[in-house]
Scaffold this active site. Structure first.
Site, PDB file in Angstrom:
ATOM      1  CD  GLU A 143       7.810   6.891   0.780  1.00 21.56           C
ATOM      2  OE1 GLU A 143       8.695   7.733   0.982  1.00 21.56           O
ATOM      3  OE2 GLU A 143       7.859   5.732   1.218  1.00 21.56           O
TER       4      GLU A 143
ATOM      5  CE  LYS B 126     -12.772  -7.958  -6.647  1.00 19.23           C
ATOM      6  NZ  LYS B 126     -13.130  -8.310  -5.250  1.00 19.23           N
TER       7      LYS B 126
ATOM      8  CG  ASP C 105     -15.418  -4.227   0.560  1.00 20.67           C
ATOM      9  OD1 ASP C 105     -15.289  -3.828  -0.611  1.00 20.67           O
ATOM     10  OD2 ASP C 105     -14.744  -5.162   1.045  1.00 20.67           O
TER      11      ASP C 105
ATOM     12  CE1 TYR D  72       8.915   4.891  -2.793  1.00 25.22           C
ATOM     13  CE2 TYR D  72      10.971   4.253  -3.835  1.00 25.22           C
ATOM     14  CZ  TYR D  72       9.940   3.984  -2.959  1.00 25.22           C
ATOM     15  OH  TYR D  72       9.928   2.811  -2.266  1.00 25.22           O
TER      16      TYR D  72
ATOM     17  CB  THR E 164     -11.366  -3.933  -6.227  1.00 31.16           C
ATOM     18  OG1 THR E 164     -12.636  -4.285  -6.781  1.00 31.16           O
ATOM     19  CG2 THR E 164     -11.083  -4.813  -5.017  1.00 31.16           C
TER      20      THR E 164
ATOM     21  NE  ARG F 167      -5.597  -8.130 -10.921  1.00 32.33           N
ATOM     22  CZ  ARG F 167      -6.724  -8.775 -10.606  1.00 32.33           C
ATOM     23  NH1 ARG F 167      -7.039  -9.002  -9.353  1.00 32.33           N
ATOM     24  NH2 ARG F 167      -7.541  -9.187 -11.539  1.00 32.33           N
TER      25      ARG F 167
HETATM   26  C1  LIG Z   1     -12.323  -8.512  -4.141  1.00 30.56           C
HETATM   27  C2  LIG Z   1     -12.743  -7.992  -2.831  1.00 30.56           C
HETATM   28  C3  LIG Z   1     -11.823  -7.420  -1.928  1.00 30.56           C
HETATM   29  C4  LIG Z   1     -10.336  -7.535  -2.076  1.00 30.56           C
HETATM   30  O1  LIG Z   1      -9.746  -6.991  -3.130  1.00 30.56           O
HETATM   31  P1  LIG Z   1      -8.215  -7.360  -3.487  1.00 30.56           P
HETATM   32  O2  LIG Z   1      -7.863  -6.319  -4.476  1.00 30.56           O
HETATM   33  O3  LIG Z   1      -8.229  -8.749  -3.990  1.00 30.56           O
HETATM   34  O4  LIG Z   1      -7.438  -7.219  -2.227  1.00 30.56           O
HETATM   35  C5  LIG Z   1     -12.315  -6.830  -0.780  1.00 30.56           C
HETATM   36  N1  LIG Z   1     -13.624  -6.827  -0.514  1.00 30.56           N
HETATM   37  C6  LIG Z   1     -14.527  -7.397  -1.329  1.00 30.56           C
HETATM   38  C7  LIG Z   1     -15.978  -7.346  -0.965  1.00 30.56           C
HETATM   39  C8  LIG Z   1     -14.122  -8.007  -2.506  1.00 30.56           C
HETATM   40  O5  LIG Z   1     -15.024  -8.592  -3.285  1.00 30.56           O
END
Ligand SMILES: *Cc1c(COP(=O)(O)O)cnc(C)c1O
Length: 449
Positions: A47, A238, A208, A45, A235, A244
């Site tokens: 936090e 990807k 994002d 833990y 993320t 993840r």
């Molecule tokens: C995949 C994605 C997310 C979300 O990611 P998670 O890990 O699945 O919550 C947010 N924004 C964009 C643009 C994405 O492609």
């Protein structure tokens, strides 16, 4: 005897080895990333946050010091070093003043930024979901959409962002955040233009980059933080090819997360830290943070730039091969890792039918809505595919051509049926293609398996 779950993991290994992963948001992590994720760090833990002091020192130095921290538990000595290393490497990778490596996912990262900067009811201007935006950018099914007031801009006929509409909406609505980000968009955004619009109204500029973070890290896609953006969320699983999880990078002044700073753009790093913990999450996943540190270390190596360049090269080759076979692509091709096919217009059936048929031959991708799609969410007109995973396996030009050929064959066979319920009757026609896909897939090993 081992739990039955492990049998299922073995079966998933076979599926991953024998098929081709064309979902543009998926990838294969390295053996070292896997090892860190499966480590005993999950027992701890922690936090709060490690010290943010002296993060510009070299990896080695920061990992050998014991510094005061902002944690709520004892026994943090190793975890602090690991999290500092992850933060330091992420900052270096994306030219940021600060990094929060704790978001459990991309969705959590986005919500933490909204929560850090906006009051309930405040406006956020983001890309329309049906035009390539993400669920977390204001879809009515999300919690965020119940708290904040999302306004959407879209894409033009040519597939690019409608910057004129974005500017008109920004000036008229004066949103607190302008968000550039997407899950189904194949162009390079004009960050400079959006930054100028945001500066006129004093909005927080947020990008994002969940899909293209690996391309940014590899230097083959512009970095929004170099063009006046204040925040970049992503993320880590990807194109960035880590575990993840989520990540928030920001520009501004870093200070103690224990004291709530004034709500100014300069204080955004600390506002974000407080919004992640305790604002929206509890204890961080330190085994995942360790794996993020390993993945960031890999992304800092020169080989990763070659990988990123190859992803885009493969996507362009695949797009051209598909177009030469009569596939109609959104935006007329691609500038990144992602391709959107207008299946309905190309072949006269929907994207879901095509997704299911391709699955039967071992080619995995997903059905996707197209801008202005009138069809139901489960029967969209398009499919979305990409090259990050197959590029990790070492595939190149010849394989892209082969994949396009299989996709054309499957499309032609699909024209024999009118509904996905009838796909079963085509099994014998698909079988030889399935064998060819398996044979090629096995020549390109999946890392870590
Ligand atoms: C995949 C994605 C997310 C979300 O990611 P998670 O890990 O699945 O919550 C947010 N924004 C964009 C643009 C994405 O492609």
């Amino acid at each position: 005897m081992k739990d039955y779950v492990f049998d299922l993991i073995e079966q998933e290994k076979v599926r991953q080895k024998e098929g081709l992963e064309l979902i543009p948001s998926e990838n294969y992590v390295s053996a070292e990333v896997l090892e860190a994720m499966g480590s005993i760090l999950t027992n701890k833990y922690s936090e709060g946050y490690p010290s943010f002091d002296d993060l510009d020192k070299s990896d080695k130095e920061i990992s050998e010091e014991i510094l005061p921290n902002y944690r709520y538990y004892g026994g943090q000595v190793n975890v602090d070093r690991i999290e500092r290393l992850a933060i330091y490497r992420a900052m270096k990778l994306f030219h940021a003043d600060h990094a929060n490596v704790q978001p459990h996912s991309g969705a959590n990262a986005n919500e933490a930024v909204y929560y850090a900067w906006c009051e309930p009811g405040d406006k956020i201007l983001a890309m329309n979901l049906a035009h390539g935006g993400h669920l977390t950018h204001g879809s009515p099914v999300t919690r965020s959409a119940h708290i904040w007031n999302f306004i959407a801009y879209g894409v033009r006929e040519d597939g690019d962002i409608d910057y004129d509409e974005l500017e008109r909406l920004a000036l008229a609505e004066k949103p607190k955040i302008i968000l550039v980000g997407y899950s189904a968009f194949m162009k390079i955004p004009d960050f400079e233009r959006v930054a100028k619009i945001g500066q006129k109204i004093g909005a927080l500029l947020m990008a994002d980059m969940a899909h293209v973070a690996g391309l940014i890290a590899g230097g083959v896609h512009p970095n929004p933080l170099d063009f006046g953006f204040h925040v970049m969320t992503t993320t880590t699983h990807k194109t960035l090819r880590g575990p993840r999880g989520g990540l928030i990078l920001s520009k501004g002044k870093v200070s103690s997360p224990l004291k709530k700073p004034e709500k100014t753009l300069e204080n955004i790093p600390t506002l974000i830290d407080r919004a992640v913990f305790p604002g929206t999450q509890g204890g961080p996943l330190e085994h995942i943070i360790a794996a993020k540190a390993v993945a960031f270390g890999e992304a800092l190596k020169p080989e990763f730039s070659d990988y990123a360049a190859k992803i885009v090269e493969n996507a362009k080759t695949l797009a051209e091969e598909l177009m030469s076979r009569g596939f109609i692509l959104q935006g007329g091709g691609t500038e990144n890792h992602l391709i959107l096919v207008n299946v309905e217009k190309s072949f006269g059936f929907n994207g879901k039918l095509y997704e299911k048929a391709l699955d039967m031959v071992g080619l995995t991708l997903n059905a996707n809505a197209l801008p202005g799609d009138k069809a139901a969410a489960f029967r969209p007109s398009g499919v979305r595919l990409g090259t990050p995973a197959i590029t990790t396996r070492g595939m190149g030009k010849d394989e892209m051509k082969q994949i396009a050929e299989w996709m054309e064959k499957v499309a032609k066979i699909c024209q024999e049926v009118s509904s996905e319920d009838d796909l079963g009757s085509l099994a014998t026609e698909f079988a030889p293609i399935r064998e060819e896909v398996r044979e090629m897939a096995l020549k390109f090993p999946v890392p870590g398996i």
